[in-house]
Design an enzyme around this catalytic site. Structure first.
Site, PDB file in Angstrom:
ATOM      1  N   LYS A   1     -38.907-112.465 -79.197  1.00 43.82           N
ATOM      2  CA  LYS A   1     -39.836-111.450 -78.671  1.00 43.82           C
ATOM      3  C   LYS A   1     -40.991-111.254 -79.658  1.00 43.82           C
ATOM      4  O   LYS A   1     -40.816-111.451 -80.865  1.00 43.82           O
ATOM      5  CB  LYS A   1     -39.094-110.113 -78.510  1.00 43.82           C
ATOM      6  CG  LYS A   1     -38.115-110.061 -77.353  1.00 43.82           C
ATOM      7  CD  LYS A   1     -37.473-108.689 -77.252  1.00 43.82           C
ATOM      8  CE  LYS A   1     -36.418-108.645 -76.149  1.00 43.82           C
ATOM      9  NZ  LYS A   1     -36.970-108.716 -74.785  1.00 43.82           N
TER      10      LYS A   1
ATOM     11  N   ARG B   1     -28.017-111.354 -68.507  1.00 43.55           N
ATOM     12  CA  ARG B   1     -27.368-111.867 -67.303  1.00 43.55           C
ATOM     13  C   ARG B   1     -26.265-112.868 -67.651  1.00 43.55           C
ATOM     14  O   ARG B   1     -25.297-113.008 -66.915  1.00 43.55           O
ATOM     15  CB  ARG B   1     -28.430-112.467 -66.365  1.00 43.55           C
ATOM     16  CG  ARG B   1     -29.160-113.655 -66.910  1.00 43.55           C
ATOM     17  CD  ARG B   1     -30.463-113.944 -66.156  1.00 43.55           C
ATOM     18  NE  ARG B   1     -31.503-112.964 -66.484  1.00 43.55           N
ATOM     19  CZ  ARG B   1     -32.731-112.971 -65.971  1.00 43.55           C
ATOM     20  NH1 ARG B   1     -33.081-113.885 -65.079  1.00 43.55           N
ATOM     21  NH2 ARG B   1     -33.617-112.059 -66.314  1.00 43.55           N
TER      22      ARG B   1
HETATM   23  N1  BES Z   1     -33.290-106.462 -72.871  1.00 45.25           N
HETATM   24  C1  BES Z   1     -34.347-107.058 -72.167  1.00 45.25           C
HETATM   25  C2  BES Z   1     -34.907-106.163 -71.058  1.00 45.25           C
HETATM   26  C3  BES Z   1     -35.526-104.862 -71.482  1.00 45.25           C
HETATM   27  C4  BES Z   1     -36.887-104.765 -71.628  1.00 45.25           C
HETATM   28  C5  BES Z   1     -34.741-103.745 -71.670  1.00 45.25           C
HETATM   29  C6  BES Z   1     -37.450-103.553 -71.996  1.00 45.25           C
HETATM   30  C7  BES Z   1     -35.311-102.534 -72.035  1.00 45.25           C
HETATM   31  C8  BES Z   1     -36.662-102.437 -72.192  1.00 45.25           C
HETATM   32  C9  BES Z   1     -33.885-108.364 -71.538  1.00 45.25           C
HETATM   33  O1  BES Z   1     -32.871-109.039 -72.184  1.00 45.25           O
HETATM   34  C10 BES Z   1     -35.064-109.271 -71.518  1.00 45.25           C
HETATM   35  O2  BES Z   1     -35.511-109.652 -72.554  1.00 45.25           O
HETATM   36  N2  BES Z   1     -35.533-109.570 -70.317  1.00 45.25           N
HETATM   37  C11 BES Z   1     -36.642-110.412 -70.129  1.00 45.25           C
HETATM   38  C12 BES Z   1     -36.277-111.415 -69.062  1.00 45.25           C
HETATM   39  C13 BES Z   1     -37.217-112.569 -68.962  1.00 45.25           C
HETATM   40  C14 BES Z   1     -37.125-113.453 -70.185  1.00 45.25           C
HETATM   41  C15 BES Z   1     -36.845-113.348 -67.717  1.00 45.25           C
HETATM   42  C16 BES Z   1     -37.806-109.543 -69.690  1.00 45.25           C
HETATM   43  O3  BES Z   1     -37.610-108.579 -68.970  1.00 45.25           O
HETATM   44  O4  BES Z   1     -38.933-109.847 -70.101  1.00 45.25           O
HETATM   45 ZN    ZN Z   2     -33.647-110.372 -73.701  1.00 41.77          ZN
END
Ligand code: BES
Ligand code: ZN
Ligand code: ZN
Length: 490
Positions: free
Chosen positions: A269, A343
């Protein structure tokens, strides 16, 4: 916190901060009595400030020795015909926060006669309002942290049921456990911490807790949980809290995503925003805390709380984009983004859940930013392929006062997670990210009646509102308890 119920006259009790509730459309008799004691000063101030007693509005007045309590707080209940348990919970939280700000010691509540079942919300609201995350704040010897020492509810022509007050306390304490877990940083709230806390529930009757560490997770073949956790030094844990009472009216499974930190892994990230990812175990916190409440309430329903807990970290040993994983249910997944890790963990835990053969299964996960974009931070997204079960969970969330909004499990989007190299991929197309994540999960729920709650928005918020505090909110706990109670009473 000790909550007392007292029959005596509130105006000559020894509370130093007295809260007197009032309706918007009619002054309560308590308000009128207070005004008489204060020789009309209360009504005068209310009129001057155009204070309307709208729900959650408060007005504080110094009593100047006219009654024993130094301060009197008028607490708005809103319109009498819109009064409900949930309004009561909100206003009690607001009132106790105000009392705290005013450095109150012994706080008294004087409320109009309530329907019997509202009593739970009295103590729940107060204890939810009192919650603060302060375990890492050093205490200054000269300036110690203020604490409210006592709370008294005055019975004023009606009876307050001690048993219901106690139930409200169990529920609020449990929500506060979830809040604390979410607020704790990842160096403190590790998978091991979640497992140890879960284990402690075995002190209650009818509870058995099983914890699997890395070795067992590997030997059982939970390929998703293993892959996500393999870049981390912190040991992953699979947690199963089984509550099996003698008289059970059904069987439920709750599943929680327990990413104690989500750096994104190799699909790392950006620095901005990564610091928030200690909240990525909000689903696990909700499940563990709801189990705590259900176990303490000894409900007549068998409930299994399942958590997949680990860290998602970049490392020489991390799983990679392009890896193909063999999941717990035998399906294969091509990893296209290691940040879509929730997931993968949930998939294995859901499959474990199906083997328990429940009447219904609910998973909670801080799964996608897309769900936050769609719904903001007040609502969670709800997904299910079974309308009746979706409605049951929606009803529970509504009664619990936690907002949920159903989003589509659009089968046509399913093609976006097709893989050329394996059964499916863990990444959908550019649009509908909350739905594609839910569609991925659907591959692992078998024939089980299932519902997925994407709680990425409401798990952690920046502003308090009624009973909801800022920071970790404990979102989901109240819905899960309500759901278990609807079965328990059925
Ligand atoms: N933990 C994150 C989602 C999240 C984002 C939770 C903001 C709380 C606040 C999740 O694991 C993630 O990184 N999701 C990605 C998915 C994408 C790579 C398909 C996202 O939402 O960007
Ligand atoms: Zn994630
Ligand atoms: Zn995540």
């Amino acid at each position: 916190m000790q909550i007392q119920i007292a029959k005596q006259n509130a105006f000559d009790s020894d509370v130093d901060f007295l809260i007197v509730a009032n309706f918007e459309d009619q002054n309560t008799s308590d308000f009128q009595t207070a005004d008489t004691h204060l020789q009309g000063a209360l009504l005068q101030k209310v009129t001057k400030l155009k204070f309307k007693s709208k729900a959650k509005d408060t007005l504080c007045i110094d009593t100047l020795g006219k009654i024993k309590a130094q301060s009197l707080l008028v607490l708005g209940l809103g319109k009498s015909d819109q009064y409900s348990d949930l309004v009561l919970r909100d206003v009690c939280a607001v009132a106790i926060r105000e009392a705290y700000k005013q450095k109150a010691n012994h706080v008294g509540f004087l409320l109009p006669s309530l329907p019997k079942n509202s009593t739970r919300e009295l103590s729940a609201g107060v204890l939810l309002g009192l919650y603060q995350f302060n375990q890492f704040m050093s205490k200054d010897a000269e300036n110690p942290r203020h604490e409210i020492s006592q709370i008294t509810f005055f019975e004023n022509g009606f009876t307050i049921d001690q048993n219901l007050v106690n139930q409200g306390q169990i529920i609020a304490d449990s929500v506060n456990v979830a809040r604390e877990l979410v607020n704790e940083p990842a160096n403190v709230c590790t998978p091991t911490r979640l497992a140890d806390l879960s284990k402690s529930f075995e002190a209650q009757p009818n509870v058995q807790v099983t914890v699997w560490g890395r070795e067992k997770i590997v030997s059982e073949g939970m390929g998703g949980l293993i892959a996500v956790s393999q870049g981390a030094t912190e040991e992953p844990k699979f947690i199963h809290i089984a509550y099996t009472p003698k008289n059970s009216r059904g069987r439920l499974v709750f599943v929680g995503k327990g990413l104690t930190f989500d750096s994104g892994g190799l699909s790392i990230k950006p620095a901005k925003g990564m610091e928030e990812m200690f909240i990525d175990m909000g689903g696990a916190a909700a499940v563990i805390a709801a189990m705590r409440a259900i176990v303490h309430l000894q409900l007549d329903i068998e409930v299994h709380g399942l958590v997949g807990a680990c860290e998602n970290m970049p490392d020489g040993n991390s799983y990679r984009p392009s890896d193909i994983l063999k999941m717990y249910n035998g399906k294969t997944v091509e990893v296209l983004n290691t940040d879509a890790e929730g997931r993968l963990v949930l998939a294995d835990v859901l499959h474990y859940g199906t083997k328990l053969n429940p009447d219904g299964m609910v998973d909670l996960a801080t799964l996608t930013g897309a769900c936050m974009v769609a719904l903001g931070t007040n609502y969670c997204g709800l997904f299910s392929d079974q309308d009746a079960w979706a409605d049951t969970v929606l009803k529970a969330s509504k009664e619990a006062g936690e907002k949920a909004w159903r989003l589509p499990l659009d089968e046509e989007l399913g093609s976006t997670i097709k893989s050329k190299r394996a059964d499916i991929t863990n990444l959908g197309g550019p649009w509908g990210g909350a739905s594609t994540a839910a569609l991925f999960l659907k591959h692992f729920k078998g024939n089980t009646t299932w519902c997925h709650l994407d709680i990425a928005g409401p798990t952690h918020v920046s502003k308090e509102n009624g009973y909801i505090c800022d920071g970790g909110t404990g979102f989901g706990v109240l819905t899960l308890i309500k759901l278990a109670e609807t079965f328990s009473k059925a």
